[in-house]
Design a protein around this motif. Structure first.
Motif, PDB file in Angstrom:
ATOM      1  N   SER A  76      23.434  30.255  48.607  1.00  0.00           N
ATOM      2  CA  SER A  76      22.959  29.097  49.365  1.00  0.00           C
ATOM      3  C   SER A  76      23.682  28.804  50.676  1.00  0.00           C
ATOM      4  O   SER A  76      23.736  27.652  51.095  1.00  0.00           O
ATOM      5  CB  SER A  76      23.032  27.863  48.460  1.00  0.00           C
ATOM      6  OG  SER A  76      24.353  27.684  47.981  1.00  0.00           O
ATOM      7  N   ALA A  79      21.478  26.876  53.055  1.00  0.00           N
ATOM      8  CA  ALA A  79      21.373  25.460  52.692  1.00  0.00           C
ATOM      9  C   ALA A  79      22.637  24.719  53.111  1.00  0.00           C
ATOM     10  O   ALA A  79      22.581  23.564  53.539  1.00  0.00           O
ATOM     11  CB  ALA A  79      21.145  25.316  51.184  1.00  0.00           C
ATOM     12  N   GLY A  80      23.775  25.396  53.013  1.00  0.00           N
ATOM     13  CA  GLY A  80      25.019  24.799  53.493  1.00  0.00           C
ATOM     14  C   GLY A  80      24.946  24.554  54.993  1.00  0.00           C
ATOM     15  O   GLY A  80      25.410  23.524  55.494  1.00  0.00           O
ATOM     16  N   GLN A  82      22.248  23.966  56.599  1.00  0.00           N
ATOM     17  CA  GLN A  82      21.333  22.829  56.758  1.00  0.00           C
ATOM     18  C   GLN A  82      22.108  21.505  56.679  1.00  0.00           C
ATOM     19  O   GLN A  82      21.942  20.620  57.519  1.00  0.00           O
ATOM     20  CB  GLN A  82      20.268  22.857  55.650  1.00  0.00           C
ATOM     21  CG  GLN A  82      19.228  21.741  55.736  1.00  0.00           C
ATOM     22  CD  GLN A  82      18.051  22.100  56.610  1.00  0.00           C
ATOM     23  OE1 GLN A  82      17.542  23.220  56.546  1.00  0.00           O
ATOM     24  NE2 GLN A  82      17.607  21.169  57.434  1.00  0.00           N
ATOM     25  N   GLY A  83      22.956  21.389  55.674  1.00  0.00           N
ATOM     26  CA  GLY A  83      23.722  20.154  55.487  1.00  0.00           C
ATOM     27  C   GLY A  83      24.635  19.868  56.678  1.00  0.00           C
ATOM     28  O   GLY A  83      24.719  18.735  57.152  1.00  0.00           O
ATOM     29  N   SER A 121      16.986  30.677  49.638  1.00  0.00           N
ATOM     30  CA  SER A 121      17.525  29.654  50.547  1.00  0.00           C
ATOM     31  C   SER A 121      17.365  30.076  52.002  1.00  0.00           C
ATOM     32  O   SER A 121      17.219  29.236  52.888  1.00  0.00           O
ATOM     33  CB  SER A 121      18.991  29.353  50.224  1.00  0.00           C
ATOM     34  OG  SER A 121      19.799  30.460  50.496  1.00  0.00           O
TER      35      SER A 121
ATOM     36  N   TYR B  23      22.141  10.715  55.046  1.00  0.00           N
ATOM     37  CA  TYR B  23      21.482  11.990  54.758  1.00  0.00           C
ATOM     38  C   TYR B  23      20.968  12.018  53.325  1.00  0.00           C
ATOM     39  O   TYR B  23      21.702  11.649  52.393  1.00  0.00           O
ATOM     40  CB  TYR B  23      22.492  13.117  54.981  1.00  0.00           C
ATOM     41  CG  TYR B  23      21.912  14.515  54.961  1.00  0.00           C
ATOM     42  CD1 TYR B  23      20.705  14.806  55.593  1.00  0.00           C
ATOM     43  CD2 TYR B  23      22.584  15.561  54.310  1.00  0.00           C
ATOM     44  CE1 TYR B  23      20.183  16.084  55.586  1.00  0.00           C
ATOM     45  CE2 TYR B  23      22.063  16.849  54.307  1.00  0.00           C
ATOM     46  CZ  TYR B  23      20.864  17.104  54.950  1.00  0.00           C
ATOM     47  OH  TYR B  23      20.356  18.373  54.939  1.00  0.00           O
ATOM     48  N   MET B  55      14.379  20.193  50.340  1.00  0.00           N
ATOM     49  CA  MET B  55      14.925  21.545  50.213  1.00  0.00           C
ATOM     50  C   MET B  55      14.015  22.400  49.335  1.00  0.00           C
ATOM     51  O   MET B  55      12.997  21.928  48.835  1.00  0.00           O
ATOM     52  CB  MET B  55      16.330  21.478  49.627  1.00  0.00           C
ATOM     53  CG  MET B  55      17.294  20.646  50.451  1.00  0.00           C
ATOM     54  SD  MET B  55      17.600  21.288  52.109  1.00  0.00           S
ATOM     55  CE  MET B  55      18.568  22.745  51.733  1.00  0.00           C
ATOM     56  N   GLU B  56      14.415  23.666  49.144  1.00  0.00           N
ATOM     57  CA  GLU B  56      13.575  24.579  48.367  1.00  0.00           C
ATOM     58  C   GLU B  56      14.044  24.703  46.917  1.00  0.00           C
ATOM     59  O   GLU B  56      13.373  25.367  46.125  1.00  0.00           O
ATOM     60  CB  GLU B  56      13.501  25.957  49.038  1.00  0.00           C
ATOM     61  CG  GLU B  56      14.772  26.777  49.003  1.00  0.00           C
ATOM     62  CD  GLU B  56      15.831  26.302  49.978  1.00  0.00           C
ATOM     63  OE1 GLU B  56      15.510  25.524  50.883  1.00  0.00           O
ATOM     64  OE2 GLU B  56      16.985  26.711  49.815  1.00  0.00           O
ATOM     65  N   SER B  60      20.069  24.639  46.420  1.00  0.00           N
ATOM     66  CA  SER B  60      20.189  24.455  47.865  1.00  0.00           C
ATOM     67  C   SER B  60      20.425  22.984  48.206  1.00  0.00           C
ATOM     68  O   SER B  60      21.208  22.664  49.103  1.00  0.00           O
ATOM     69  CB  SER B  60      18.922  24.952  48.554  1.00  0.00           C
ATOM     70  OG  SER B  60      18.907  26.356  48.572  1.00  0.00           O
ATOM     71  N   THR B  63      23.973  22.157  47.717  1.00  0.00           N
ATOM     72  CA  THR B  63      24.798  22.797  48.738  1.00  0.00           C
ATOM     73  C   THR B  63      24.734  22.004  50.037  1.00  0.00           C
ATOM     74  O   THR B  63      25.766  21.699  50.648  1.00  0.00           O
ATOM     75  CB  THR B  63      24.323  24.242  48.999  1.00  0.00           C
ATOM     76  OG1 THR B  63      24.192  24.924  47.754  1.00  0.00           O
ATOM     77  CG2 THR B  63      25.306  24.988  49.868  1.00  0.00           C
ATOM     78  N   ALA B  64      23.517  21.652  50.449  1.00  0.00           N
ATOM     79  CA  ALA B  64      23.345  20.890  51.692  1.00  0.00           C
ATOM     80  C   ALA B  64      24.005  19.513  51.566  1.00  0.00           C
ATOM     81  O   ALA B  64      24.663  19.047  52.499  1.00  0.00           O
ATOM     82  CB  ALA B  64      21.859  20.744  52.011  1.00  0.00           C
ATOM     83  N   THR B  67      27.875  20.074  51.861  1.00  0.00           N
ATOM     84  CA  THR B  67      28.392  20.415  53.188  1.00  0.00           C
ATOM     85  C   THR B  67      28.203  19.233  54.152  1.00  0.00           C
ATOM     86  O   THR B  67      29.054  19.005  55.018  1.00  0.00           O
ATOM     87  CB  THR B  67      27.721  21.674  53.781  1.00  0.00           C
ATOM     88  OG1 THR B  67      26.307  21.478  53.855  1.00  0.00           O
ATOM     89  CG2 THR B  67      28.036  22.901  52.955  1.00  0.00           C
ATOM     90  N   ALA B  68      27.121  18.482  53.979  1.00  0.00           N
ATOM     91  CA  ALA B  68      26.900  17.312  54.846  1.00  0.00           C
ATOM     92  C   ALA B  68      27.968  16.249  54.598  1.00  0.00           C
ATOM     93  O   ALA B  68      28.494  15.660  55.542  1.00  0.00           O
ATOM     94  CB  ALA B  68      25.509  16.733  54.607  1.00  0.00           C
TER      95      ALA B  68
END
Lengths: 309, 407
Positions: A76, A79-80, A82-83, A121, B23, B55-56, B60, B63-64, B67-68
């Protein structure tokens, strides 16, 4: 876009963002590509990594990078990205972050993550039009775990899980996934292949990609001395041979439209490339497997027969 | 303060809005969908200044989200059941990154067999991940605990992500009267998120990197444990501030008629309401029964549990989950907390009930209490976990099995 800073090898930026002293193998093609890529992108970068050889680049308490690094997980990294991208955008929009603190978000993965476990991803991030760079360092196997086959391993290659046997004399029997075409079918602004042997070509492509907002995808053939079975000093030579033999076409696609950036006038025989590596040694010893070598040559010829000059 | 009729899902969406989250990465799964539908609509209408991104997959999505949060955004998301399990790898990573996002889990039992009804095998599977765990009984609590979760998670003495658990259907779709806090009061309770070592151009960082030296790994993991322990006091501090602002308060555990009780039922989440009703009814029948509700499961509130349960004759732990081959997940934790006390309860009865949303009747609570009291009088221990299952249910199951086999 026809004006470029990069006309000859002398135009490679002197500034280093990736300094010596990484735990990666000598002669690692991925390291060469990453260093080059970073020079073209500049310093304000956050690399978002999926598990692979490159993950070992930064191990506590060291990092060879003068930029930021975020290891996520094998499936992912996009996706990381994306964040991080979304967080930077919203914080800047809300006035919580000075725009000078903004970063280019770059995914770096090996071919296993890119074409197998992380394909979902990757597809998701391209589909959403995420504004990021994606660099797949393709050494054509799971290098970090001891060189097992990935869906990026070429036909006829011997890996730790496709050892040539009397039942399977050619080693790997499955075709290499065409990641370029998988990405291109998503119609992102920019997709390109690069090689550590064609430095100016690579720099120009990154330079061009900087003009697009959205997914910018790079697929780099990265010779792997330990997995491929060759001398560390031969990495660039092998990468060049792959391009000259037509095995690794240098091309780009802008919104899906493909252009070859380098067309070898007279292609070297694939045999020259194959016999320079231990992973294909079984195609030559104890007896030369003419049939399989001819089949690999046929596939390359067929590819180029469709390329317009 | 505004009074509103809200479902549990609406309440947690309101909490995210009042927390001014930046977010919201999301992926739909029943019964969590109402939460993300509401939030996406508010973002699209411009009523919330946040980025909503679908997300998909849950993997994911987490993960997003992680990290955000590590980049410095206040992140909210929600999932349920299989979704939580699908993203499981990332729970450990997010906690290790010390990224304090808030995740609402709308509890739903996990396959196989497939069901949409709740139990706690999904959320309790995450108990070792490093996420703090808050368990809500009713709609008001669901809203308030999301605010608590941010306050505790983002505290620099903690810096761990949090799960707020609400039971699917029983709480997510139950409409109750809720005091909707005023924005200015929430802003006072919940200051802006101040991230530690976020990702910035001026100060490069390396996050999530390997620590290949075993003592380092032990060090960082134990740091997470200590941070989670800190969360108990941070929670209590937050509760004091919350009470000043909203005239309501929350403790890591909640006692219901425990003080003079001989037997205490231990439960969590929305089914605890049925437990409280049963306690009231049993009291009328002359049983000295009470109920202890576990609100904060990670960090585990050992001291509060000891305070409530020491000196009691019997403890009946109702686990709405099953660790196959062992029994309930919560019961051994309660037993361990009490083990070294001289005045520990004579009997700790492990009970499995409410799996896959199966209701727990007064009759079943009464039965469990009787079994515990009988064991106490016999000075005996329980023979494995007790499964609560009624005769009418056995008859129903038998007839359905017959239908399935064509008979």
């Amino acid at each position: 876009m026809s004006v470029t800073k990069y006309r000859t090898i002398k135009d490679v930026p002197r500034e280093e963002f990736l300094v010596p002293g990484t735990p990666l193998c000598a002669g690692c093609g991925a390291l060469l590509v990453m260093r080059l890529f970073h020079k073209a992108l500049g310093g304000d970068v956050v690399w978002v990594n999926a598990a692979g050889c490159i993950t070992l680049m930064a191990t506590f308490p060291y990092t060879p990078l003068r930029s930021s690094w975020f290891y996520t997980a094998m499936p992912s990294a996009p996706a990381g990205a994306q964040g991080i991208r979304d967080a930077l955008d919203i914080l800047i929009k809300k006035g919580k972050l000075d725009p000078s603190e903004n970063l280019k978000v770059v995914v770096i993965t090996g071919d296993g993550a890119a074409s197998d476990i992380g394909l979902q991803s990757t597809s998701g991030a391209i589909h959403r039009g995420l504004d990021f760079f994606y660099l797949c360092v393709d050494n054509e196997a799971y290098g970090n775990t001891g060189f097992q086959a990935s869906s990026s391993s070429p036909i006829g290659s011997g890996t730790a899980t496709t050892k040539p046997t009397p039942l399977y004399p050619m080693g790997n029997v499955l075709p290499k996934k065409d990641l370029f075409e998988i990405w291109r079918s998503h119609k992102p602004p920019y997709v390109a292949t690069i090689s550590p042997s064609h430095v100016v070509d690579a720099l120009r492509k990154v330079e061009k990609a900087l003009n697009f907002k959205g997914p910018k995808l790079f697929l780099a053939l990265c010779p792997c001395p330990t997995g491929w079975g060759m001398e560390p000093s031969e990495s660039v030579k092998l990468a060049r041979l792959a391009v000259e033999a037509g095995i690794w076409p240098l091309k780009e696609a802008v919104y899906g439209e493909v252009t070859h950036t380098y067309i070898p006038l007279k292609r070297r025989p694939v045999e020259d490339y194959l016999k320079a590596q231990r992973r294909f040694a079984h195609l030559f010893k104890p007896v030369k497997n003419e049939g399989i070598i001819a089949e690999i040559q046929r596939q390359v010829d067929e590819y180029w027969s469709k390329v317009e000059r | 303060m505004v009074l509103k009729m809200l479902t549990g899902s609406q309440a947690v969406a309101w909490a995210a809005r009042l927390a001014r989250v930046d977010y919201i990465p999301a992926y739909p799964i029943t019964p969590q969908t109402e939460i993300i539908e509401i939030l996406s609509e508010w973002v699209r209408k411009g009523e919330m200044e946040a980025i909503f991104v679908q997300m998909e997959s849950e993997h994911s999505l987490f993960t997003a989200a992680g990290t955000a949060a590590a980049t410095g955004a206040r992140v909210f998301t929600a999932t349920s059941s299989q979704g939580l399990l699908y993203g499981f790898e990332m729970l450990y990573s997010i906690a290790g990154w010390r990224a304090p996002l808030v995740l609402v889990n709308v509890a739903r039992a996990v396959a196989a067999p497939i069901t949409l009804e709740p139990d706690h095998n999904d959320v309790l599977a995450a108990r070792d991940s490093g996420f703090l765990q808050f368990h809500a009984e009713n709609v008001q609590e669901a809203l308030d605990l999301v605010l608590f979760a941010y306050r505790v998670a983002e505290d620099h003495r903690v810096l761990l992500p949090a799960i707020v658990n609400i039971d699917g259907f029983h709480l997510s779709f139950t409409r109750e009267r809720v005091e909707l806090p005023e924005q200015s009061f929430v802003d006072e309770f919940l200051p802006e998120y101040n991230p530690v070592n976020p990702i910035r151009a001026s100060e490069p960082v390396a996050k999530g990197i390997p620590v290949l030296i075993p003592p380092l790994y032990s060090f960082f993991k134990y740091q997470m444990h200590m941070a989670s322990r800190n969360a108990l006091n941070v929670f209590r501090e937050a509760a004091k501030d919350f009470e000043k602002l909203f005239s309501r308060t929350y403790a890591p555990v909640e006692e219901y008629m425990v003080e003079d009780a001989d037997t205490v039922i231990v439960m969590s989440n929305s089914f605890a309401s049925a437990g409280k009703q049963a306690v009231s009814a049993l009291r009328e029948e002359g049983h000295k029964v009470g109920l202890l509700k576990i609100r904060l499961f990670r960090p585990f509130p050992t001291d509060d549990i000891i305070k409530s349960l020491r000196g009691k004759k019997c403890v009946v732990v109702i686990d709405q989950n099953i660790s196959v081959g062992k029994g309930g997940i919560m019961c051994p934790e309660i037993a361990e907390a009490l083990y070294h006390l001289e005045d520990r309860p004579r009997v700790i009865l492990p009970v499995i009930a409410g799996l896959g949303g199966k209701s727990i009747s007064l009759e079943e609570f009464r039965y469990a209490v009787r079994v515990a009291e009988r064991l106490a009088s016999l000075k005996a221990g329980p023979d494995g976990p007790l499964l609560l299952f009624r005769e009418d249910e056995a008859i129903l199951v038998e007839s359905l099995l017959k239908t399935a086999s064509g008979g």
